[in-house]
Design a protein around this motif. Structure first.
Motif, PDB file in Angstrom:
ATOM      1  N   VAL A   1       6.583   5.892  -1.758  1.00 55.76           N
ATOM      2  CA  VAL A   1       7.747   5.842  -0.867  1.00 55.76           C
ATOM      3  C   VAL A   1       7.699   7.096  -0.010  1.00 55.76           C
ATOM      4  O   VAL A   1       7.728   8.216  -0.539  1.00 55.76           O
ATOM      5  N   GLY A   2       7.612   6.924   1.297  1.00 58.28           N
ATOM      6  CA  GLY A   2       7.521   8.064   2.196  1.00 58.28           C
ATOM      7  C   GLY A   2       8.658   8.059   3.199  1.00 58.28           C
ATOM      8  O   GLY A   2       8.937   7.032   3.827  1.00 58.28           O
ATOM      9  N   HIS A   3       9.318   9.203   3.354  1.00 66.38           N
ATOM     10  CA  HIS A   3      10.371   9.348   4.347  1.00 66.38           C
ATOM     11  C   HIS A   3       9.802  10.014   5.590  1.00 66.38           C
ATOM     12  O   HIS A   3       9.141  11.052   5.506  1.00 66.38           O
ATOM     13  N   SER A   4      10.022   9.402   6.751  1.00 58.66           N
ATOM     14  CA  SER A   4       9.663   9.981   8.044  1.00 58.66           C
ATOM     15  C   SER A   4       8.170  10.320   8.083  1.00 58.66           C
ATOM     16  O   SER A   4       7.327   9.453   7.895  1.00 58.66           O
ATOM     17  N   LEU A   5       7.827  11.593   8.313  1.00 59.39           N
ATOM     18  CA  LEU A   5       6.429  12.006   8.377  1.00 59.39           C
ATOM     19  C   LEU A   5       5.684  11.655   7.094  1.00 59.39           C
ATOM     20  O   LEU A   5       4.496  11.320   7.135  1.00 59.39           O
ATOM     21  N   GLY A   6       6.361  11.716   5.946  1.00 59.38           N
ATOM     22  CA  GLY A   6       5.711  11.368   4.686  1.00 59.38           C
ATOM     23  C   GLY A   6       5.141   9.967   4.698  1.00 59.38           C
ATOM     24  O   GLY A   6       4.065   9.707   4.146  1.00 59.38           O
ATOM     25  N   GLY A   7       5.850   9.033   5.328  1.00 59.09           N
ATOM     26  CA  GLY A   7       5.350   7.669   5.435  1.00 59.09           C
ATOM     27  C   GLY A   7       4.114   7.575   6.304  1.00 59.09           C
ATOM     28  O   GLY A   7       3.205   6.776   6.037  1.00 59.09           O
ATOM     29  N   LEU A   8       4.061   8.408   7.355  1.00 57.55           N
ATOM     30  CA  LEU A   8       2.904   8.389   8.252  1.00 57.55           C
ATOM     31  C   LEU A   8       1.675   8.975   7.557  1.00 57.55           C
ATOM     32  O   LEU A   8       0.563   8.469   7.709  1.00 57.55           O
ATOM     33  N   ILE A   9       1.884  10.042   6.794  1.00 55.11           N
ATOM     34  CA  ILE A   9       0.790  10.624   6.016  1.00 55.11           C
ATOM     35  C   ILE A   9       0.247   9.589   5.026  1.00 55.11           C
ATOM     36  O   ILE A   9      -0.973   9.413   4.891  1.00 55.11           O
ATOM     37  N   ALA A  10       1.149   8.902   4.329  1.00 57.65           N
ATOM     38  CA  ALA A  10       0.724   7.902   3.352  1.00 57.65           C
ATOM     39  C   ALA A  10       0.005   6.743   4.027  1.00 57.65           C
ATOM     40  O   ALA A  10      -0.994   6.228   3.503  1.00 57.65           O
ATOM     41  N   ARG A  11       0.491   6.322   5.196  1.00 57.37           N
ATOM     42  CA  ARG A  11      -0.181   5.215   5.890  1.00 57.37           C
ATOM     43  C   ARG A  11      -1.580   5.634   6.318  1.00 57.37           C
ATOM     44  O   ARG A  11      -2.531   4.835   6.218  1.00 57.37           O
ATOM     45  N   TYR A  12      -1.750   6.857   6.783  1.00 56.87           N
ATOM     46  CA  TYR A  12      -3.085   7.319   7.184  1.00 56.87           C
ATOM     47  C   TYR A  12      -4.022   7.303   5.979  1.00 56.87           C
ATOM     48  O   TYR A  12      -5.179   6.879   6.085  1.00 56.87           O
ATOM     49  N   TYR A  13      -3.524   7.743   4.841  1.00 58.41           N
ATOM     50  CA  TYR A  13      -4.329   7.715   3.614  1.00 58.41           C
ATOM     51  C   TYR A  13      -4.741   6.288   3.266  1.00 58.41           C
ATOM     52  O   TYR A  13      -5.910   6.019   2.952  1.00 58.41           O
ATOM     53  N   VAL A  14      -3.799   5.375   3.345  1.00 58.11           N
ATOM     54  CA  VAL A  14      -4.069   3.978   2.991  1.00 58.11           C
ATOM     55  C   VAL A  14      -5.044   3.333   3.968  1.00 58.11           C
ATOM     56  O   VAL A  14      -6.015   2.680   3.567  1.00 58.11           O
ATOM     57  N   GLN A  15      -4.798   3.534   5.253  1.00 64.69           N
ATOM     58  CA  GLN A  15      -5.488   2.762   6.279  1.00 64.69           C
ATOM     59  C   GLN A  15      -6.808   3.387   6.724  1.00 64.69           C
ATOM     60  O   GLN A  15      -7.738   2.678   7.101  1.00 64.69           O
ATOM     61  N   ARG A  16      -6.890   4.728   6.673  1.00 66.63           N
ATOM     62  CA  ARG A  16      -8.062   5.400   7.223  1.00 66.63           C
ATOM     63  C   ARG A  16      -8.937   6.102   6.185  1.00 66.63           C
ATOM     64  O   ARG A  16     -10.074   6.432   6.473  1.00 66.63           O
ATOM     65  N   LEU A  17      -8.392   6.346   4.990  1.00 73.14           N
ATOM     66  CA  LEU A  17      -9.155   7.083   3.978  1.00 73.14           C
ATOM     67  C   LEU A  17      -9.438   6.238   2.736  1.00 73.14           C
ATOM     68  O   LEU A  17      -9.785   6.780   1.689  1.00 73.14           O
ATOM     69  N   GLY A  18      -9.268   4.928   2.842  1.00 69.17           N
ATOM     70  CA  GLY A  18      -9.567   4.049   1.715  1.00 69.17           C
ATOM     71  C   GLY A  18      -8.513   4.041   0.630  1.00 69.17           C
ATOM     72  O   GLY A  18      -8.755   3.553  -0.477  1.00 69.17           O
ATOM     73  N   GLY A  19      -7.319   4.547   0.939  1.00 66.05           N
ATOM     74  CA  GLY A  19      -6.273   4.617  -0.070  1.00 66.05           C
ATOM     75  C   GLY A  19      -5.696   3.273  -0.460  1.00 66.05           C
ATOM     76  O   GLY A  19      -4.929   3.186  -1.432  1.00 66.05           O
TER      77      GLY A  19
END
Length: 301
Positions: free
Chosen positions: A154-172
């Motif tokens: 669960v990510g709030h604001s920038l935290g959600g963007l960091i998590a999405r980058y991890y998921v989508q671009r770093l194989g998360g």
């Protein structure tokens, strides 16, 4: 992409009454801000990590077989079993810390989520991809420590963007089952032009290299996205930027009315909808019904 029509906290109010709703939401934002300023110092220190025994760990044995010394073996059940819901990782927004999740954490714990961890990243963090790599290391450590192969985030604001980058671009996506975002600028936000002096704020703008990377194809992404956005969120400009709009992603966008950006992680009705989204049993299952079933016509003002 699926669009959940409305998480109803207040009815739609046209004209002058909309201004009254905005005033009410602003008053709530100020109250949340005041409470958060009080709690903020308590969230500065990193959270103490729990170290549960791996699931189904056998009783201790020696080189010659089982221990028959008369000392009873450890028989307590592990705090987290592999068959239960995955751990939940909470990730705060810009210039914030884990204290923002005090209310949400209590709501999730009260409904059976036994393993939650709120991660702090430095307010001096200057780069979203770097922060996403750090998140990835934390997730790997949590999986190793708890015996689970996947987590929810669960990510709030920038935290959600960091998590999405991890998921989508770093194989998360192999580690993150469900990513819930609260007021996250998925499409980039145009707010606070004066704050662009900070590199990470520039990366949250529309057209930035990070935002463009997230527009790239993501075939086979295994993570389910549930994005909460508010029509009275003054940090998301335009407000629709907080929606996930990507043809390759399994995404549900939940519109919230009557509250602003700061209230998203603390409002009880939003917390109930987050809980139900996390409790959806399969990553590909439609969460619209679950997210909407717990909401009511509750005033946020």
């Amino acid at each position: 992409m699926k669009l959940l029509p409305l998480l109803s906290l207040l009815p739609r109010l046209p004209g002058p009454r909309l201004s009254a709703a905005l005033l009410g939401a602003t008053a709530l934002e100020l109250a949340v801000l005041a409470g958060h300023l009080i709690a903020y110092p308590f969230g500065l220190a990193p959270e103490r990590r729990r170290s549960p025994r791996p699931p189904n760990r056998p009783a201790s044995t020696g080189a010659d077989g089982p221990d028959h010394s008369g000392t009873p073996p450890e028989t307590t059940a592990p705090p987290v079993a592999a068959a239960t819901a995955p751990p939940v990782v909470l990730l705060h927004g810009f210039i914030d810390n884990r204290s923002v999740f005090v209310v949400l954490r209590r709501a999730l714990t009260g409904h059976g989520h036994r393993h939650l961890e709120a991660l702090n990243y430095s307010p001096l963090t200057r780069d979203i991809p770097t922060a996403a790599e750090l998140l990835g290391r934390h997730v790997e450590e949590i999986c190793e420590r708890t015996g689970h192969s996947r987590v929810d985030v669960v990510g709030h604001s920038l935290g959600g963007l960091i998590a999405r980058y991890y998921v989508q671009r770093l194989g998360g996506d192999r580690r993150v089952r469900t990513l819930v975002t609260l007021g996250t600028p998925h499409g980039g936000t145009a707010v606070a032009p004066g704050a662009g002096i900070h590199p990470i704020v520039r990366q949250m703008r529309g057209g930035s290299s990070v935002i463009e990377e997230l527009r790239a194809p993501a075939p086979g992404c295994r993570t389910r996205f549930v994005s909460f956005w508010s029509e009275l969120d003054q940090v998301m400009v335009p407000v629709g930027t907080a929606c996930v709009d990507h043809p390759d992603l399994d995404a549900v966008n939940v519109r919230v009315t009557g509250i602003g950006h700061l209230a998203l992680p603390v409002h009880p009705t939003v917390a109930a909808a987050i809980r139900e989204a996390l409790e959806a049993p399969e990553a590909g299952e439609d969460t619209a019904t679950a997210a909407g079933s717990s909401t009511g016509a509750t005033s946020a003002a």
